[in-house]
Design an enzyme around this catalytic site. Structure first.
Site, short mmCIF file in Angstrom:
data_model
loop_
_atom_site.label_atom_id
_atom_site.label_comp_id
_atom_site.label_asym_id
_atom_site.label_seq_id
_atom_site.Cartn_x
_atom_site.Cartn_y
_atom_site.Cartn_z
N ASP A 37 20.30 -97.02 58.26
CA ASP A 37 19.58 -96.38 59.36
C ASP A 37 18.39 -95.61 58.81
O ASP A 37 17.54 -95.17 59.57
CB ASP A 37 20.50 -95.40 60.09
CG ASP A 37 20.83 -94.19 59.21
OD1 ASP A 37 20.15 -93.16 59.34
OD2 ASP A 37 21.74 -94.30 58.37
N LYS B 91 22.33 -89.23 50.56
CA LYS B 91 22.71 -90.62 50.32
C LYS B 91 22.37 -91.16 48.94
O LYS B 91 23.05 -92.04 48.41
CB LYS B 91 22.07 -91.52 51.38
CG LYS B 91 22.73 -91.45 52.74
CD LYS B 91 23.99 -92.28 52.79
CE LYS B 91 24.50 -92.47 54.20
NZ LYS B 91 25.65 -93.39 54.27
#
Length: 403
Positions: A122, A75
């Site tokens: 998350d 990410k």
């Protein structure tokens, strides 16, 4: 136990204007930016030759993102590039002039100062934003949805970000982050989902993900001797899926691989849109409870959706057992194959391809995909064991038994 659900893409095409976001030149700028980081290194592409033979494929390779920048997930590629492009835009510079060395310099502090980057996550995206903000001398505020595990919270907090776990789902956390950014001087939302009026930064994030796709394509060609015929990529809001799909469509315009997008059944908004077949978005609401926390997103990225509806071959909705099986298979590979430590959101591709190739219940999907002994398959393991306790519960203790 629920079966895998699938649908072939028969949606009407749009004008495809968003495909240009993932043009090779745009991805090259992100790739060069990431190379400027001292922590940069190409993550491994695990060639699972034994597994390919076991499943009846010509080649099976897994891009292992557990090695990315020491953060155990891919990410950071998106968040860091988006921050760089935002700062470059504020200063009227090209992003090629705002590499790691400039962004960490005293000159940057004088010319730009400090912004606060807000995001919802998350775990993996928020950790990447916090990591990049810390190294670039910026601030980060991160909101996590209910059910987030403590270790992911701690990993983000350790990078100096302000972190909260909210009593709402991921999509509502995005709204909280957007509201707070609007109310904060020099506040900026760095989110990998797009909506009307918020498209630039999500596009930059997708371009950042392009670094992973570019590396994987180069590595695959070198190892398998040709481009992949099939690519399986997971989706939450769809930013990663749109980035991978867009990159491969641009890189191989004459003979693109068949791309299959996989989602957690509890948050399968893209699958539902494809199933409806009219080209319109679908939204999944509620708690979005799944072990695939990184895929627990019910509202699609509008940019990615446009790319996917035009180019993706198939959409698949996966119960949790699919990912759990993939985790076990990658963690205990065929003798001679490299081990891949893949987390809940990273291993779903392995679970899907094994089910398609070995379970007669999915013979129709296998035939529709055209998978056989000549197929060259690329998967993306987007995270390692970012929740070590749950990883052991699944891999060691057999939680979420395979169908």
């Amino acid at each position: 136990m629920q079966p895998i659900k699938w649908v072939e893409n028969r949606m009407p095409k749009s004008d495809d204007r968003h495909l240009a976001i993932m043009a090779l030149a745009e991805v090259e700028r992100a790739y060069r930016f990431h190379q400027s980081f001292p922590q940069y290194g190409v993550t491994p592409l695990a060639a699972l030759q034994g597994m390919a033979k076991e499943l009846g494929l010509a080649a099976l390779c897994v891009k292992d993102e557990s090695y990315r920048f020491g953060l155990n997930a891919f990410k950071v590629l998106g968040g860091s590039f988006a921050m760089a492009r935002y700062i470059a835009g504020q200063l009227g510079r090209d992003v090629r002039e705002t590499d790691y060395h400039y962004l960490t310099s005293d000159r940057l502090k004088q010319e730009f100062g400090q912004a606060t980057f807000f995001t919802a996550t998350d775990g993996n995206h928020g950790r990447g934003v916090a990591w990049a903000a810390k190294r670039l001398g910026q601030k980060a505020v991160v909101h996590m949805p209910k059910g987030s595990v403590q270790i992911r919270f701690d990993n983000i907090a350790s990078e100096g970000a302000q972190v909260t776990i909210e009593d709402v789902n991921y999509d509502d956390c995005v709204r909280i982050a957007a509201r707070e950014a609007a109310e904060t001087p020099h506040g900026v939302v760095v989110q990998d989902t797009a909506w009307e009026g918020y498209e630039d930064i999500p596009a930059y994030i997708m371009q950042g993900y392009g670094t992973m796709a570019r590396e994987a394509a180069d590595q695959f060609e070198a190892q398998a001797g040709a481009a992949p015929t099939h690519v399986f990529v997971q989706a939450g809001v769809g930013s990663l899926a749109g980035a991978v799909q867009g990159y491969f469509a641009n890189r191989y315009p004459q003979n693109p691989p068949v791309v299959t997008v996989m989602e957690a059944e509890a948050a399968d908004c893209l699958y539902r849109g494809a199933l409806a077949g009219d080209g319109s978005l679908r939204v999944v609401e509620g708690d979005l409870a799944t072990i695939m926390a990184g895929l627990a997103c019910g509202e699609p990225n509008t940019i990615s959706w446009d790319i996917l509806r035009n180019h993706t071959g198939f959409f698949v909705s996966c119960p949790d057992w699919v990912s759990a099986k993939g985790m076990r298979m990658l963690g205990a590979p065929v003798k001679g194959d490299p081990q891949v430590i893949s987390g809940e959101s990273g291993a779903v591709g392995m679970g899907v391809i094994s089910a398609i190739m070995q379970n007669p219940a999915y013979a129709a999907l296998k035939a529709a995909l055209g998978l056989d002994e000549h197929s060259r398959v690329l998967l993306f393991s987007t995270e390692g064991d970012t929740d070590p306790e749950n990883y052991r519960r699944i891999v060691w203790d057999g939680a979420f038994a395979s169908l």
